[in-house]
Design a protein around this motif. Structure first.
Motif, short mmCIF file in Angstrom:
data_model
loop_
_atom_site.label_atom_id
_atom_site.label_comp_id
_atom_site.label_asym_id
_atom_site.label_seq_id
_atom_site.Cartn_x
_atom_site.Cartn_y
_atom_site.Cartn_z
N PHE A 1 -12.05 14.02 34.93
CA PHE A 1 -12.41 12.64 34.65
C PHE A 1 -11.55 11.49 35.42
O PHE A 1 -10.29 11.93 35.42
N GLY B 1 -12.68 11.72 22.56
CA GLY B 1 -12.89 12.00 24.18
C GLY B 1 -13.48 10.93 24.67
O GLY B 1 -13.57 9.69 24.24
N GLY C 1 -20.98 14.92 28.48
CA GLY C 1 -21.19 15.52 29.75
C GLY C 1 -22.52 16.01 29.71
O GLY C 1 -23.37 15.82 28.76
N PHE D 1 -18.20 17.55 22.98
CA PHE D 1 -17.55 18.47 23.41
C PHE D 1 -18.14 20.11 22.86
O PHE D 1 -17.41 20.76 22.13
N1 URA Z 1 -15.55 15.52 27.79
C1 URA Z 1 -15.17 14.43 26.89
O1 URA Z 1 -14.64 13.67 26.94
N2 URA Z 1 -16.20 14.44 25.92
C2 URA Z 1 -17.09 15.34 25.60
O2 URA Z 1 -17.95 14.98 24.76
C3 URA Z 1 -17.26 16.21 26.29
C4 URA Z 1 -16.54 16.44 27.46
#
Ligand code: URA
Length: 306
Positions: free
Chosen positions: A70, A137, A141, A151
């Motif tokens: 990121f 998050g 992705g 995630f």
């Molecule tokens: N990274 C993130 O920040 N969020 C997700 O849902 C998956 C990877």
């Protein structure tokens, strides 16, 4: 093929300039790249006419696709700006009913739906509605937009391990993102997007109310921002320059304590115990503030600074 390689190089340069630090590449694309590169490698050129020199074997180094990363840098806004978020009020009712109404609204939001490629999904939060801790998050992705759950890819599997290390099950916490869709990047001719980028300001402005609404419904005691983009999304783009300035510190968001720590993908890129210990120390603070039991064993995780 020559022109395609040049176009690919140009696109990679453009992405790099816009802040993208790495790309995930499918095995299929890698195989095709290897073939293209091998065809251009001088050692692979056929020997000159009449030469008896045997053709040199072509060795293409083993390539390991980088893990998703990121970039905290903003990227130029997309060509078509997003509309301002439409204000909404959560319905009355119990938590489950309010959460279900919110989920239906987000998954059915035509603006969100217009951002995902055919066959991919808008992603809503997941977990316990009684969670004391909410992890936040950045954005879905490749795996998340397929499964429709935050995630679940490599970073998500590591996040689950971190949660387990805290003595909790994934189902006992709540996990959300500041974005409900995977920010779009150029795709290949089959419409497959391999890279990820941080959200633009209009994208974030559109999705943030939905995260706030999830916080309101679930009402966790604590929030944990995973990574610079999530932290900047919650605290503002000017809150810090480098994550190191504020990670491990308590801040506040939506009237509750917010711990800022690294994104699990940071650990995927830096597998040393030193890196793991940094994130773990932040999680120990979260455990203490959430009044979770902390054993001596847990206190000592990753102290072997290998
Ligand atoms: N990274 C993130 O920040 N969020 C997700 O849902 C998956 C990877």
């Amino acid at each position: 093929m020559h022109a395609s390689l040049r176009a690919l190089t140009d696109e990679l340069k453009r992405l790099k300039a816009s802040g993208v630090k790495s790309l995930a590449v499918s095995e299929d694309s890698l195989a095709r790249l290897r073939t293209a590169v091998a065809a251009r490698t001088p050692a692979a050129a056929p020997p000159p006419a009449g030469s008896t020199r045997p053709e040199a074997p072509v060795t293409v180094p083993e390539y390991r696709a980088p893990v998703r990363t990121f970039a905290a840098k903003p990227v130029p806004p997309p060509e078509s700006p997003l509309p301002a978020p439409v204000p909404f009020t959560l319905p009355d009712g119990d938590k489950a009913a309010r959460w279900a109404a919110l989920r239906d609204r987000i998954l059915g939001d035509p603006v969100c739906r217009a951002q995902v490629r055919p066959g991919k999904q808008v992603v809503f939060g997941v977990g316990s509605l009684e969670a004391k801790i909410m992890f936040v998050g950045e954005a879905p992705g490749a795996e998340e937009e397929v499964q429709g759950e935050p995630f679940v890819g490599p970073a998500g599997q590591l996040l689950t391990k971190m949660i387990n290390g805290m003595g909790l099950k994934r189902e006992e916490v709540y996990i959300g993102n500041i974005m409900n869709w995977r920010p779009a990047m150029p795709a290949d001719e089959r419409g497959v997007q391999y890279g990820n980028r941080p959200p633009t300001a209009p994208e974030l402005a559109y999705c943030l109310p939905y995260l706030k609404a999830q916080i309101e419904v679930v009402n966790p005691g604590l929030l944990v921002a995973l990574g610079a983009t999530a932290a900047q999304g919650l605290l503002g783009a000017d809150a810090f320059k480098a994550l190191g300035e504020i990670r491990g510190q308590w801040r506040e968001f939506a009237g509750r304590p917010l711990m800022v720590t690294y994104h699990p993908s940071y650990i995927l890129r830096n597998q040393s115990n030193r890196s793991k210990r940094l994130i773990w120390e932040d999680l120990l603070k979260v455990m203490e503030r959430a009044s979770l039991p902390v054993s001596e064993k847990q206190r000592g995780f990753f102290l072997d600074r290998g």
